[in-house]
Motif scaffolding. Structure first.
Motif, PDB file in Angstrom:
ATOM      1  N   UNK A  12      17.316  37.455 -23.991  1.00 18.24           N
ATOM      2  CA  UNK A  12      15.746  37.773 -24.671  1.00 18.24           C
ATOM      3  C   UNK A  12      15.990  37.947 -26.271  1.00 18.24           C
ATOM      4  N   UNK A  13      16.961  38.777 -26.515  1.00 17.68           N
ATOM      5  CA  UNK A  13      17.121  39.236 -28.204  1.00 17.68           C
ATOM      6  C   UNK A  13      16.831  38.038 -29.149  1.00 17.68           C
ATOM      7  N   UNK A  14      17.341  36.663 -28.695  1.00 14.25           N
ATOM      8  CA  UNK A  14      17.213  35.731 -29.626  1.00 14.25           C
ATOM      9  C   UNK A  14      16.339  34.536 -29.251  1.00 14.25           C
ATOM     10  N   UNK A  15      15.350  34.885 -28.291  1.00 17.56           N
ATOM     11  CA  UNK A  15      14.456  34.057 -27.878  1.00 17.56           C
ATOM     12  C   UNK A  15      13.063  33.621 -28.643  1.00 17.56           C
ATOM     13  N   UNK A  16      12.829  32.533 -28.535  1.00 13.65           N
ATOM     14  CA  UNK A  16      11.528  32.149 -29.600  1.00 13.65           C
ATOM     15  C   UNK A  16      10.296  31.695 -28.556  1.00 13.65           C
ATOM     16  N   UNK A  17       9.187  31.810 -28.884  1.00 12.86           N
ATOM     17  CA  UNK A  17       7.852  31.122 -28.064  1.00 12.86           C
ATOM     18  C   UNK A  17       8.002  29.895 -27.846  1.00 12.86           C
ATOM     19  N   UNK A  19       5.805  26.587 -25.584  1.00 12.53           N
ATOM     20  CA  UNK A  19       4.520  26.418 -24.571  1.00 12.53           C
ATOM     21  C   UNK A  19       4.903  26.530 -23.134  1.00 12.53           C
ATOM     22  N   UNK A  20       6.119  26.678 -22.665  1.00 13.42           N
ATOM     23  CA  UNK A  20       6.570  27.092 -21.176  1.00 13.42           C
ATOM     24  C   UNK A  20       6.877  28.650 -21.252  1.00 13.42           C
ATOM     25  N   UNK A  21       6.884  29.284 -22.362  1.00 11.90           N
ATOM     26  CA  UNK A  21       7.246  30.708 -22.497  1.00 11.90           C
ATOM     27  C   UNK A  21       8.394  30.861 -23.169  1.00 11.90           C
ATOM     28  N   UNK A  22       9.256  32.160 -23.352  1.00 12.17           N
ATOM     29  CA  UNK A  22       9.971  32.366 -24.179  1.00 12.17           C
ATOM     30  C   UNK A  22      11.441  31.450 -23.629  1.00 12.17           C
ATOM     31  N   UNK A  23      12.080  31.070 -24.898  1.00  6.64           N
ATOM     32  CA  UNK A  23      13.453  29.934 -24.486  1.00  6.64           C
ATOM     33  C   UNK A  23      14.420  30.432 -25.633  1.00  6.64           C
ATOM     34  N   UNK A  24      15.552  30.286 -25.132  1.00  4.27           N
ATOM     35  CA  UNK A  24      16.737  30.483 -26.379  1.00  4.27           C
ATOM     36  C   UNK A  24      16.680  29.850 -27.665  1.00  4.27           C
ATOM     37  N   UNK A  25      16.705  30.530 -28.712  1.00  5.93           N
ATOM     38  CA  UNK A  25      16.519  29.787 -30.187  1.00  5.93           C
ATOM     39  C   UNK A  25      17.775  29.856 -30.577  1.00  5.93           C
ATOM     40  N   UNK A  26      18.494  28.686 -30.980  1.00 13.72           N
ATOM     41  CA  UNK A  26      19.489  28.612 -31.506  1.00 13.72           C
ATOM     42  C   UNK A  26      19.689  29.203 -33.157  1.00 13.72           C
ATOM     43  N   UNK A  27      20.595  29.869 -33.245  1.00 13.70           N
ATOM     44  CA  UNK A  27      20.654  30.545 -34.746  1.00 13.70           C
ATOM     45  C   UNK A  27      19.813  31.659 -35.062  1.00 13.70           C
ATOM     46  N   UNK A  28      19.211  32.122 -34.190  1.00 11.54           N
ATOM     47  CA  UNK A  28      18.155  33.266 -34.471  1.00 11.54           C
ATOM     48  C   UNK A  28      18.629  34.412 -34.900  1.00 11.54           C
ATOM     49  N   UNK A  29      19.591  34.795 -33.918  1.00  9.59           N
ATOM     50  CA  UNK A  29      20.577  35.967 -34.232  1.00  9.59           C
ATOM     51  C   UNK A  29      21.372  35.802 -35.420  1.00  9.59           C
ATOM     52  N   UNK A  30      21.966  34.792 -35.586  1.00 16.84           N
ATOM     53  CA  UNK A  30      22.937  34.811 -36.703  1.00 16.84           C
ATOM     54  C   UNK A  30      22.135  34.690 -38.291  1.00 16.84           C
ATOM     55  N   UNK A  31      20.902  33.982 -38.332  1.00 14.32           N
ATOM     56  CA  UNK A  31      20.191  34.323 -39.159  1.00 14.32           C
ATOM     57  C   UNK A  31      19.758  35.732 -39.803  1.00 14.32           C
ATOM     58  N   UNK A  32      19.340  36.502 -38.384  1.00  6.30           N
ATOM     59  CA  UNK A  32      18.795  37.844 -38.926  1.00  6.30           C
ATOM     60  C   UNK A  32      20.344  38.557 -39.370  1.00  6.30           C
ATOM     61  N   UNK A  33      21.396  38.360 -38.691  1.00  2.81           N
ATOM     62  CA  UNK A  33      22.329  39.061 -39.112  1.00  2.81           C
ATOM     63  C   UNK A  33      22.912  38.794 -40.351  1.00  2.81           C
ATOM     64  N   UNK A  34      22.986  37.528 -40.781  1.00  2.00           N
ATOM     65  CA  UNK A  34      23.503  37.062 -42.126  1.00  2.00           C
ATOM     66  C   UNK A  34      22.713  38.069 -43.440  1.00  2.00           C
ATOM     67  N   UNK A  35      21.252  38.098 -43.132  1.00  7.98           N
ATOM     68  CA  UNK A  35      20.515  38.943 -43.863  1.00  7.98           C
ATOM     69  C   UNK A  35      20.897  40.334 -43.990  1.00  7.98           C
ATOM     70  N   UNK A  36      21.231  40.732 -42.770  1.00  5.55           N
ATOM     71  CA  UNK A  36      21.568  42.038 -42.812  1.00  5.55           C
ATOM     72  C   UNK A  36      23.065  42.782 -43.124  1.00  5.55           C
ATOM     73  N   UNK A  37      23.719  41.882 -43.174  1.00  2.09           N
ATOM     74  CA  UNK A  37      25.516  42.381 -43.542  1.00  2.09           C
ATOM     75  C   UNK A  37      25.732  42.988 -44.844  1.00  2.09           C
ATOM     76  N   UNK A  38      26.202  43.967 -44.972  1.00  7.56           N
ATOM     77  CA  UNK A  38      26.498  44.406 -46.262  1.00  7.56           C
ATOM     78  C   UNK A  38      27.345  43.617 -46.986  1.00  7.56           C
ATOM     79  N   UNK A  39      27.463  43.833 -48.401  1.00  7.75           N
ATOM     80  CA  UNK A  39      28.422  43.106 -49.287  1.00  7.75           C
ATOM     81  C   UNK A  39      29.954  43.581 -48.652  1.00  7.75           C
TER      82      UNK A  39
END
Length: 286
Positions: A12-17, A19-39
């Motif tokens: 669920x953590x990386x799913x996206x809406x 028409x059929x409901x929540x489905x896995x979203x490729x790259x969703x978690x990766x994109x969030x982490x890259x923005x959150x990682x410290x130098x």
């Protein structure tokens, strides 16, 4: 430079809406982490293809996760669905060296919903980059001991607890899980017949038997005989309580005295997940 490995299995953590409901979203978690990682921290990403609902997790997936952890020198973050999180956490807690830093992270709502996902990932990152070690679970903004994690609510954010385990059993560091042994989980119910229990026990290579409260068992000779005969022919039977907290205390009540003499193993405070994993490991090594 420290390198954090992300193993994105789905959930669920990386799913996206859709028409059929929540489905896995490729790259969703990766994109969030890259923005959150410290130098000074780089991200190494391994993505399950396809991403999977945790209802489809199998022991072979635990072996794959263990291999991916062992081949990487740095900390490891695993995103995972909630339904079998307790089983995967218990499995990795038994086969990963305790000096490694591994966190399984899950959420009841996806990223972008202003719910639990962002906070849990932040807690996971903080733990992994702090230099602390061990296999842990990040859920609802908490860091829990992986060994005793179990899901107690199907909808609430506070869906998990970690049941304290006294003193931990020796780890099977480096071991892997067999995909052939069949481990069953059976629940004692009022009126269960000895014939039915014997038939169920005959279906498996090992059984986790959930009995009442602190360790009581019906004073039914047919039930006790079914268990004793199964143990005598070599079936491992590991006993846990149907209660989430408290564990077993054989001998506290008279009801069940003969049952505890049948050769079963006392799982103590073990969760169903942990008892299952330990039986499967033992069967895999046999």
């Amino acid at each position: 430079m420290q390198i954090l490995r992300l193993i994105d299995t789905g959930g669920t953590i990386g799913m996206v809406p859709s028409e059929q409901g929540l489905v896995p979203g490729a790259g969703v978690v990766e994109q969030h982490l890259r923005a959150a990682l410290p130098q000074g921290t780089a991200l190494d990403v391994v993505t399950f293809d396809p991403l999977i609902d945790s209802a489809n997790i199998r022991p072979a997936d635990w072996n794959r996760l263990a291999d991916l952890i062992d081949e990487h020198d740095g900390p490891v973050l695993i995103t995972h669905g909630t339904d079998t999180l307790g089983f995967s956490a218990a499995a990795l807690s038994q086969v990963i060296a305790p000096e490694r830093a591994v966190v399984l992270c899950a959420a009841m709502q996806p990223l972008g919903q202003n719910a639990d996902a962002e906070e849990s990932l932040a807690q996971a990152l903080e733990y992994l980059l702090s230099g602390r070690a061990g296999v842990r679970v990040a859920v609802n903004g908490q860091i829990l001991e992986a060994e005793g994690v179990t899901k107690t609510d199907s909808h609430a954010r506070a869906a998990f607890v970690s049941v304290p385990q006294a003193p931990p059993a020796p780890r099977a560091t480096g071991a892997r899980f067999g995909t052939g042994p069949q481990i069953g989980v059976l629940t004692l119910t009022p009126g269960l017949s000895g014939q039915a229990l014997a038939a169920l026990l005959g279906c498996f290579d090992g059984v986790v038997l959930r009995i009442y409260g602190a360790g009581t068992f019906p004073e039914d000779p047919a039930l006790v005989t079914a268990v004793a005969e199964a143990v005598a022919r070599g079936l491992p039977v590991r006993v846990v309580s149907q209660c989430v907290q408290g564990g077993l205390a054989p001998g506290l009540y008279a009801a069940g005295a003969s049952f505890w003499q049948s050769g079963v193993t006392n799982g103590g405070t073990e969760t169903v997940e942990l008892a299952f994993v330990r039986l499967l490991l033992a069967a895999s090594a046999a």
